[in-house]
Design an enzyme around this catalytic site. Structure first.
Site, PDB file in Angstrom:
ATOM      1  N   LYS A 141      40.543  36.270  42.398  1.00 22.45           N
ATOM      2  CA  LYS A 141      41.383  35.685  43.442  1.00 22.45           C
ATOM      3  C   LYS A 141      40.781  34.409  44.033  1.00 22.45           C
ATOM      4  O   LYS A 141      41.495  33.586  44.586  1.00 22.45           O
ATOM      5  CB  LYS A 141      41.662  36.723  44.517  1.00 22.45           C
ATOM      6  CG  LYS A 141      42.557  37.834  43.972  1.00 22.45           C
ATOM      7  CD  LYS A 141      42.929  38.864  44.996  1.00 22.45           C
ATOM      8  CE  LYS A 141      43.956  39.838  44.440  1.00 22.45           C
ATOM      9  NZ  LYS A 141      43.341  40.838  43.530  1.00 22.45           N
TER      10      LYS A 141
HETATM   11  C1  PLP Z   1      44.066  41.566  42.625  1.00 24.79           C
HETATM   12  C2  PLP Z   1      43.337  42.130  41.467  1.00 24.79           C
HETATM   13  C3  PLP Z   1      44.004  42.547  40.304  1.00 24.79           C
HETATM   14  C4  PLP Z   1      45.513  42.507  40.178  1.00 24.79           C
HETATM   15  O1  PLP Z   1      46.016  41.203  40.056  1.00 24.79           O
HETATM   16  P1  PLP Z   1      47.569  40.899  40.331  1.00 24.79           P
HETATM   17  O2  PLP Z   1      47.691  39.423  40.321  1.00 24.79           O
HETATM   18  O3  PLP Z   1      47.866  41.504  41.671  1.00 24.79           O
HETATM   19  O4  PLP Z   1      48.335  41.557  39.228  1.00 24.79           O
HETATM   20  C5  PLP Z   1      43.243  43.005  39.246  1.00 24.79           C
HETATM   21  N1  PLP Z   1      41.891  43.093  39.331  1.00 24.79           N
HETATM   22  C6  PLP Z   1      41.226  42.717  40.435  1.00 24.79           C
HETATM   23  C7  PLP Z   1      39.743  42.859  40.470  1.00 24.79           C
HETATM   24  C8  PLP Z   1      41.910  42.221  41.534  1.00 24.79           C
HETATM   25  O5  PLP Z   1      41.227  41.845  42.640  1.00 24.79           O
END
Ligand code: PLP
Length: 493
Positions: free
Chosen positions: A110
């Site tokens: 993120k």
């Molecule tokens: C947020 C997250 C996901 C999921 O991603 P999306 O974009 O919500 O599908 C997967 N793995 C980790 C470690 C995350 O922080």
């Protein structure tokens, strides 16, 4: 370039789509057309940041070149990422590659978007607002990544709510030790849904909106419903393709697969947009955990949230309503009336079913399956044994689902498995997966040291120092006191 709500509301330019976050009719802003591009043109771009500038330029047509460059440079050229190229790709064998997206300040993918979003927002905000107030409900990774992204950014304050008993110890400590003069964090006595619905209520309450507007603020969201979160994620799909091409691992025009550990469907949707732009992608493989509502949808066309919610060892994917799926439905149908109907059905009945031809079109590009916690643990162990490569539980869901994909389809297209978090963020679960539960009672911070002792895999600096950092945000509040908490913080500071 203009953006339209998936539910049909009026078109807006990029800046408005970004500062509003969500359209007034509740839909998600989506580009009216997807800009195609020529791989030849970008093959010689010499850095990740410059590629990002080029791609952003195609979408943010109401930004100046200088504005885009400033956003990208602040995010990607200020030493906040621990690898020169922002992301990294590792070859595991002839056919399998791992795309590491966790080299940012909070060690989850993120960061790639949340380091940029605050700067996009600052340049998008109308000047009659003094400050943006970013509200986040988090099940762990988003909260910390948003806090780091907005930390000390002018004209912004950020308040994060997490379920006080619903995040990992490392995640909790990462948030409660957050620095920055504009960051505020509270635990909620409740679960993630309580935090999430509390935030939604505040967002849409006329009384709350008026109260903070009188103080010079407006609410906005850092969740992946904001197009400003999606855009930076498109870049690494394109970057990976070019890297594989440059390394001679694929030939010009050769298709590849991506496996994406999926929760809210934001990350994988960015991959779909890269495909629509012209990147040769065969299949985007949705990897869900046991909360498999999205993978089931890809297989059957039925989206059904009427099911039990499970807590898993991949908590960032514990989700039953994947909001970005709405954008996929719009991109596939280009029919906002139909999308509106699906969303109404979901709200009133808890499910919707798409027509056969819509499903067929989705299945052209997507494949999906899920992994149970046991299979995920097994996958952590197998990947470490086979490749000496340590993966976190979310990424392990990806590897496990990829194994299922190969068994069922015999497809041997070269495949990139997206790595969404550094394994040390979930050290205790990873350690126990490797050693069959031998360390079930270990202190979570001791697990970090033991995992290092056992594998020699590098521990990120910010996780090493975590247990000795002072807690600056000890608050745990009742779930009906969220707005009081916000007011207290924005008034005093
Ligand atoms: C947020 C997250 C996901 C999921 O991603 P999306 O974009 O919500 O599908 C997967 N793995 C980790 C470690 C995350 O922080």
């Amino acid at each position: 370039m203009r953006y339209i709500s998936t539910r049909g509301n009026k078109e807006v330019q990029a800046k408005e789509a970004i500062y509003r976050g969500i359209a007034e009719d509740g839909g998600l802003y989506t580009p009216v057309s997807i800009p195609p591009f020529d791989i030849e043109k970008i093959k010689d771009i010499d850095s990740y940041a410059n590629l990002a500038k080029y791609i952003f330029g195609l979408y943010l047509t109401d930004f100046t070149k200088e504005e885009i460059a400033d956003c990208i440079d602040k995010a990607y050229s200020s030493g906040r990422f621990y690898t020169k190229d922002i992301v990294a790709i590792k070859k595991l064998d002839r056919n399998i590659f791992a795309l590491e997206l966790w080299h940012g300040p909070t060690y989850a993918f993120k960061d790639v978007a949340l380091q940029v979003l605050p700067h996009l927002l600052l340049k998008s905000m109308p000047s009659f607002y003094k400050q943006a107030l970013i509200l986040v409900a988090t099940s762990g990774d988003t909260g910390k990544a948003a806090l780091e992204g907005f930390k000390d950014v002018d004209r912004t304050k950020i308040v994060v709510f997490y379920p006080s008993e619903g995040v990992s110890d490392v995640q909790k400590r990462q948030m409660t030790t957050q620095e920055g003069r504009n960051t505020f964090v509270a635990g909620i006595k409740g679960n993630f849904d309580d935090a999430q619905s509390g935030v939604k209520e505040i967002f849409t309450s006329k009384k709350c909106i008026d109260t903070i507007e009188n103080l010079g603020f407006f609410f906005t969201s850092a969740n992946s419903i904001n197009f400003g979160r999606l855009l930076p994620q498109i870049v690494y799909y394109i970057w990976s393709y070019i890297e594989l091409l440059k390394a001679g691992d694929i030939s010009e025009g050769e298709k590849i697969n991506f496996v994406v550990p999926t929760g809210n469907f934001g990350n994988i949707l960015a991959g779909f947009i890269a495909k629509l732009m012209g990147i040769p992608i065969n299949k985007l493989i949705v990897a869900s955990n046991i909360n498999s509502v999205v993978a089931d949808f890809i297989r059957t066309g039925l989206y059904d949230r009427r099911r039990e919610f499970y807590k898993t060892i991949s908590p960032s994917m514990d989700i039953l309503v994947a909001s970005n799926l709405e954008r996929l439905l719009y991109l596939v149908t280009r029919d906002s009336e139909r999308v509106k109907k699906y969303m109404l059905d979901l709200k009133s009945d808890g499910y919707y079913k798409v027509e056969e031809e819509v499903l067929k079109e989705i299945q052209e590009s997507f494949w999906g399956d899920f992994s149970t916690d046991d299979h995920t643990r097994n996958s952590i162990k197998t990947i470490y044994r086979e490749y000496g490569y340590l993966v976190d539980p979310h990424s392990a869901v990806g590897f496990d689902v990829y194994t299922k994909y190969q068994k069922q389809t015999s497809d041997n297209t070269k495949t990139v498995v997206v790595q969404t978090a550094n394994p040390y963020k979930f050290a205790k679960d990873v350690l126990n997966a490797l050693f069959d539960g031998e360390y079930n009672n270990i202190d979570p911070f001791e697990a970090v040291e033991t995992l290092y002792a056992k594998t020699g895999t590098e521990v990120p600096e910010g996780i090493k120092s975590l247990h000795s950092k002072p807690v600056l945000h000890p608050d745990v509040i009742e779930k009906d006191k969220m707005f009081d908490f916000i007011l207290e913080k924005i008034r005093d500071n």
